[in-house]
Design a protein around this motif. Sequence first.
Motif, PDB file in Angstrom:
ATOM      1  N   LYS A 203      60.975 105.245  54.862  1.00  0.00           N
ATOM      2  CA  LYS A 203      59.727 104.897  54.229  1.00  0.00           C
ATOM      3  C   LYS A 203      59.625 103.530  53.913  1.00  0.00           C
ATOM      4  O   LYS A 203      59.005 102.833  53.196  1.00  0.00           O
ATOM      5  N   ARG A 204      60.201 102.800  54.879  1.00  0.00           N
ATOM      6  CA  ARG A 204      60.036 101.432  54.849  1.00  0.00           C
ATOM      7  C   ARG A 204      58.543 100.931  55.606  1.00  0.00           C
ATOM      8  O   ARG A 204      58.065 101.853  56.287  1.00  0.00           O
ATOM      9  N   GLN A 205      58.122  99.730  55.246  1.00  0.00           N
ATOM     10  CA  GLN A 205      57.009  99.178  56.078  1.00  0.00           C
ATOM     11  C   GLN A 205      57.230  97.850  56.745  1.00  0.00           C
ATOM     12  O   GLN A 205      57.836  97.087  56.217  1.00  0.00           O
ATOM     13  N   PRO A 206      57.029  98.059  58.146  1.00  0.00           N
ATOM     14  CA  PRO A 206      57.209  96.812  58.939  1.00  0.00           C
ATOM     15  C   PRO A 206      55.906  95.992  58.831  1.00  0.00           C
ATOM     16  O   PRO A 206      54.673  96.203  58.931  1.00  0.00           O
ATOM     17  N   TYR A 207      56.186  94.440  58.678  1.00  0.00           N
ATOM     18  CA  TYR A 207      54.977  93.371  58.793  1.00  0.00           C
ATOM     19  C   TYR A 207      55.319  92.557  59.951  1.00  0.00           C
ATOM     20  O   TYR A 207      56.489  92.400  60.187  1.00  0.00           O
ATOM     21  N   LEU A 208      54.282  91.794  60.359  1.00  0.00           N
ATOM     22  CA  LEU A 208      54.277  90.915  61.154  1.00  0.00           C
ATOM     23  C   LEU A 208      54.054  89.669  60.542  1.00  0.00           C
ATOM     24  O   LEU A 208      53.293  89.514  59.485  1.00  0.00           O
ATOM     25  N   LEU A 209      54.478  88.562  60.991  1.00  0.00           N
ATOM     26  CA  LEU A 209      54.350  87.214  60.319  1.00  0.00           C
ATOM     27  C   LEU A 209      53.675  86.333  61.462  1.00  0.00           C
ATOM     28  O   LEU A 209      53.947  86.277  62.535  1.00  0.00           O
ATOM     29  N   PHE A 210      52.323  85.617  60.874  1.00  0.00           N
ATOM     30  CA  PHE A 210      51.707  84.851  61.766  1.00  0.00           C
ATOM     31  C   PHE A 210      51.643  83.287  61.392  1.00  0.00           C
ATOM     32  O   PHE A 210      51.561  83.210  60.113  1.00  0.00           O
ATOM     33  N   ASP A 211      51.656  82.462  62.235  1.00  0.00           N
ATOM     34  CA  ASP A 211      51.325  81.070  61.804  1.00  0.00           C
ATOM     35  C   ASP A 211      49.858  80.843  62.682  1.00  0.00           C
ATOM     36  O   ASP A 211      49.979  80.687  63.796  1.00  0.00           O
ATOM     37  N   GLY A 212      48.778  80.912  61.875  1.00  0.00           N
ATOM     38  CA  GLY A 212      47.726  80.918  62.469  1.00  0.00           C
ATOM     39  C   GLY A 212      47.612  82.301  63.183  1.00  0.00           C
ATOM     40  O   GLY A 212      47.549  83.298  62.625  1.00  0.00           O
ATOM     41  N   ASN A 213      47.052  82.188  64.542  1.00  0.00           N
ATOM     42  CA  ASN A 213      46.904  83.574  65.311  1.00  0.00           C
ATOM     43  C   ASN A 213      48.229  83.725  66.153  1.00  0.00           C
ATOM     44  O   ASN A 213      48.280  84.847  66.875  1.00  0.00           O
ATOM     45  N   GLU A 214      49.359  82.959  65.873  1.00  0.00           N
ATOM     46  CA  GLU A 214      50.461  83.137  66.821  1.00  0.00           C
ATOM     47  C   GLU A 214      51.552  83.937  65.862  1.00  0.00           C
ATOM     48  O   GLU A 214      51.914  83.700  64.658  1.00  0.00           O
ATOM     49  N   PRO A 215      51.995  85.089  66.451  1.00  0.00           N
ATOM     50  CA  PRO A 215      53.118  85.771  65.739  1.00  0.00           C
ATOM     51  C   PRO A 215      54.577  85.099  65.793  1.00  0.00           C
ATOM     52  O   PRO A 215      54.910  84.483  66.862  1.00  0.00           O
TER      53      PRO A 215
END
Length: 387
Positions: A203-215
Amino acid sequence: MEELYYGRGTDNENESLIEFLDEIFFENDEPPCGFKILLPKIYKSESRPAYNNFIVKQSDGKFRAAVGAFYNELSAGGETLKAYCIGNVGVGKQYRSKGYMRELMNMAIDDMTAKGADFAYLGGNRHRYAYFGFEPGGIKYNFIFHRDKIKHSLGEKSSRLTIKELEKNDEKSLDFIEKIYKENTVHSIRKREDLFDILCSWKRQPYLLFDGNEPVGYIICKGKIRFVDEMTLTDSRYYPDTVKAVFENSEEKKISFHSAEFETEKMSFMIKNADEYTVGCDEASLILNFEKCIRAFMKAKTEFTRLCDGELSVLIHGKRADEKFKITVKDNRVSTEKFSGEAQLELEHLEAERLFFSAASEKRISLPPETAQWLPLPIYIFDADKM
């Protein structure tokens, strides 16, 4: 006396087996939970959960016990290791203390050994599973930051990064996560078609990190970001902003971040900036091929630290078989070879597990300093790959 069936489940038993397991493990859970919710990567029908379980059942088809053994592969030091994770180990309430668990565990181990497995792993009571050759190993760091203290280590400026929940059908982002995850010195070989389910394990949730529009990275968190199981970034300069972004998207007063010792850039940042940390073992492992596992994880260790030159010959009375071999390190290159002479060290199975893979070992103190420096080896399973 009723004749009982011992063996693998069949594909037409997937649903009934999961119902049986849910009754054992989640009977009193609020809100209701279940294996399909916790671990869709291995309990959906396409993953053949019943086939991957060794079961005891009655002639009427009613289950009495089940032990899951799920295949996985690990990359370490440029070698591919064949592994099995022992998942559900369950016995119906009215059928306990009849030896079913022991028989099914031994069946699972015999089966994986016959198929050439290099090791197996699980989480559970140490002494309960020591009977079968499992021993906690690897080193797992848990770094803790406090909301009211991070200004002292990271400053008061807001994070430059934004966080976005990963969506199931975001193939571009999944490709990005797969690519940077594989850069870890030790990592499981995750099936691309199951990647989203793997990232959502427990039941984990993955998240993306962005610097502006760049992952620039991803994290895997418990619920609404209570702690961070896995964090991989494209550049070490993003660590401070990642910690800040995590707090900005959470209501928790303190948050912990897991780390393996081979995540050297993360370790460097965490050691200098975390408010506190603990060091413990990772999963318990059963080494079935000591020579191959030791060679692979020693080669992995040379990728993030320099090993002293030295030689060590060992005779290990392993769970699978006796193994006698010599380990050589020269100019940070590792080799192993079969050995017929008198070994410098003779070890029983659990002694060998602790010597080579555990944080503490009663035998390590007696090693020459140049070989003691090699140990412990970085066996490690990311939480998303546990079952």
